[in-house]
Scaffold this motif. Structure first.
Motif, PDB file in Angstrom:
ATOM      1  N   GLN A 165      -6.217  -9.681   2.195  1.00  0.00           N
ATOM      2  CA  GLN A 165      -5.359  -8.888   1.299  1.00  0.00           C
ATOM      3  C   GLN A 165      -5.210  -7.468   1.820  1.00  0.00           C
ATOM      4  O   GLN A 165      -4.119  -6.874   1.737  1.00  0.00           O
ATOM      5  CB  GLN A 165      -5.949  -8.874  -0.114  1.00  0.00           C
ATOM      6  CG  GLN A 165      -5.840 -10.211  -0.850  1.00  0.00           C
ATOM      7  CD  GLN A 165      -6.386 -10.126  -2.259  1.00  0.00           C
ATOM      8  OE1 GLN A 165      -7.216  -9.273  -2.570  1.00  0.00           O
ATOM      9  NE2 GLN A 165      -5.923 -11.027  -3.108  1.00  0.00           N
ATOM     10  N   VAL A 166      -6.290  -6.910   2.358  1.00  0.00           N
ATOM     11  CA  VAL A 166      -6.232  -5.559   2.922  1.00  0.00           C
ATOM     12  C   VAL A 166      -5.290  -5.529   4.122  1.00  0.00           C
ATOM     13  O   VAL A 166      -4.449  -4.628   4.246  1.00  0.00           O
ATOM     14  CB  VAL A 166      -7.642  -5.084   3.337  1.00  0.00           C
ATOM     15  CG1 VAL A 166      -7.561  -3.760   4.109  1.00  0.00           C
ATOM     16  CG2 VAL A 166      -8.530  -4.935   2.117  1.00  0.00           C
TER      17      VAL A 166
ATOM     18  N   LYS B 296      -1.720  -5.748   3.009  1.00  0.00           N
ATOM     19  CA  LYS B 296      -1.303  -4.480   2.415  1.00  0.00           C
ATOM     20  C   LYS B 296      -0.975  -3.453   3.495  1.00  0.00           C
ATOM     21  O   LYS B 296       0.030  -2.739   3.404  1.00  0.00           O
ATOM     22  CB  LYS B 296      -2.406  -3.947   1.501  1.00  0.00           C
ATOM     23  CG  LYS B 296      -2.067  -2.617   0.837  1.00  0.00           C
ATOM     24  CD  LYS B 296      -3.212  -2.149  -0.045  1.00  0.00           C
ATOM     25  CE  LYS B 296      -2.902  -0.798  -0.692  1.00  0.00           C
ATOM     26  NZ  LYS B 296      -4.025  -0.317  -1.552  1.00  0.00           N
TER      27      LYS B 296
ATOM     28  N   TYR C 248      -6.832   1.710   8.179  1.00  0.00           N
ATOM     29  CA  TYR C 248      -7.910   0.909   8.763  1.00  0.00           C
ATOM     30  C   TYR C 248      -9.188   1.717   8.916  1.00  0.00           C
ATOM     31  O   TYR C 248     -10.288   1.218   8.658  1.00  0.00           O
ATOM     32  CB  TYR C 248      -7.478   0.337  10.118  1.00  0.00           C
ATOM     33  CG  TYR C 248      -6.742  -0.974   9.988  1.00  0.00           C
ATOM     34  CD1 TYR C 248      -7.397  -2.118   9.528  1.00  0.00           C
ATOM     35  CD2 TYR C 248      -5.398  -1.089  10.319  1.00  0.00           C
ATOM     36  CE1 TYR C 248      -6.729  -3.330   9.397  1.00  0.00           C
ATOM     37  CE2 TYR C 248      -4.720  -2.293  10.200  1.00  0.00           C
ATOM     38  CZ  TYR C 248      -5.398  -3.418   9.728  1.00  0.00           C
ATOM     39  OH  TYR C 248      -4.731  -4.609   9.593  1.00  0.00           O
TER      40      TYR C 248
ATOM     41  N   GLN D 137     -11.415   1.875   5.992  1.00  0.00           N
ATOM     42  CA  GLN D 137     -12.224   0.694   5.674  1.00  0.00           C
ATOM     43  C   GLN D 137     -13.612   0.746   6.323  1.00  0.00           C
ATOM     44  O   GLN D 137     -14.484  -0.047   5.987  1.00  0.00           O
ATOM     45  CB  GLN D 137     -11.502  -0.578   6.153  1.00  0.00           C
ATOM     46  CG  GLN D 137     -10.088  -0.745   5.626  1.00  0.00           C
ATOM     47  CD  GLN D 137     -10.028  -0.773   4.113  1.00  0.00           C
ATOM     48  OE1 GLN D 137     -10.788  -1.488   3.463  1.00  0.00           O
ATOM     49  NE2 GLN D 137      -9.126   0.014   3.553  1.00  0.00           N
TER      50      GLN D 137
END
Length: 373
Positions: A3-4, A7, A104, A107
């Motif tokens: 999902q990340v 997105k 990114y 994260q």
């Protein structure tokens, strides 16, 4: 995690499409800067504005020692018969990859901050100097850039860990002689003859034959509408290219000798100034190794191409020219740029932008760990 990734992919395309539809030329990237600032704030980040345009943002803890640089400006060119701002160099894609890389990096739980620089005026070869002057790279040890590449250089999906751009200088000159009647040449100094002597002299400049280089007159204007007047004034332009900064220095030393010699022979006055300048790439071996590892990690070793040697120029290399201790390299993104950079109808495979964002984030994290160790 899927999902990340989805997105971020969507955000990269959203940013690309907005910037592509709203191009702004060098030093006029106000709305581009504002849009990027809004995007970064929406991610919970605190971007810092530069003067007069551009911005940077820090992600993570402490003083950043690793940076990513992307450029903002479009070209002014004729597109389908109309002069307009146009993203025909891929900077719209670079911005999108910068935003994707920021997402990114967020994260990761890094102990070293990453700085992402959104630089103005690359096409004027002035933006990097302005960023350096504002202290933005003062604490950086590593800096990574990116540029989409023509399909003649890289196949679609093949990415290179370094681009060896050449140096370039554009020089404007004026010749002041003495105007006189065509019947009495001995009373004047013919500016056109002086210009011809300069052209002949440039052909006698020798530099390292193992390094590609050239220096030539590309514009010359002298004389008026009357053909019986020996002209006393003329203007000219010189384009100099070299694959290394050392050979560019050889060309400039040769040019100085030619101009001083022609002045002495003709008793004319010759004044020149550098109107634009690009330095050659100074690529760091460790930075290149880290970028190679990042390419392998994201797209596989089979999609890592050799470093590129390009006759083109890039403002990015002023960072290492001004700060020789900076470890830097530039990612060459193989995305089928067709028919070529700066073509008014240039297109490329936008699906590769997400890969570019991932590679930038990965190499930044690798460099941060290198600094930490």
């Amino acid at each position: 995690m899927e999902q990340v990734i989805t997105k971020i992919q969507q955000k990269v395309m959203e940013v690309y499409q907005h910037i592509h539809a709203n191009p702004e030329i060098s030093w006029q990237e106000q709305q581009t800067t504002k849009y990027i600032e809004q995007q970064l704030i929406a991610l919970g980040l605190a971007p810092q504005l530069l003067t007069p345009t551009g911005l940077y943002v820090d992600i993570g803890v402490g003083t950043p020692q690793v940076g990513i640089r992307v450029d903002l400006d479009a070209l002014w060119q004729e597109v389908d018969g109309v002069f307009q701002a146009n993203h025909s160099c891929g900077h719209d894609g670079h911005i999108a990859m910068g935003i994707g890389a920021a997402m990114y990096v967020q994260q990761q739980n890094l102990q070293q901050a990453i700085r992402i620089i959104f630089q103005p005026a690359e096409e004027k070869a002035q933006g990097a100097k302005a960023v350096v002057a504002q202290g933005v790279i003062d604490h950086l040890q590593f800096l990574f850039g990116i540029h989409v590449r023509p399909i003649k250089e890289l196949s679609d999906g093949q990415h290179a860990p370094a681009i060896y751009h050449g140096a370039a200088k554009l020089i404007q000159g004026t010749i002041t002689g003495i105007e006189t009647h065509g019947a009495r040449p001995e009373l004047g100094i013919n500016a056109i003859e002086v210009g011809a002597a300069i052209i002949e002299g440039l052909q006698k400049i020798w530099a390292d034959p193992n390094v590609s280089s050239s220096i030539k007159v590309t514009q010359f204007q002298g004389g008026g509408s009357s053909t019986n007047i020996i002209p006393g004034q003329a203007t000219f332009s010189i384009d100099a290219r070299a694959q290394t900064n050392e050979v560019m220095e050889q060309l400039m030393e040769g040019l100085t000798r030619v101009l001083r010699g022609v002045e002495a022979i003709y008793q004319a006055k010759i004044i020149t100034n550098v109107s634009a300048e690009i330095v050659a790439a100074q690529v760091d071996e460790l930075a290149t190794q880290l970028l190679t590892t990042a390419i392998h990690t994201i797209v596989g070793q089979e999609n890592c191409a050799p470093s590129i040697v390009s006759p083109g120029g890039e403002d990015f290399h002023f960072y290492t020219y001004e700060c020789p201790s900076l470890k830097a390299t530039m990612l060459g993104l193989g995305c089928a740029v067709t028919p070529g950079l700066h073509h008014p109808n240039m297109t490329f495979n936008t699906e590769r932008l997400h890969e570019g964002a991932q590679i930038l984030a990965e190499v930044a994290c690798l460099a941060a760990m290198e600094v930490e160790s």
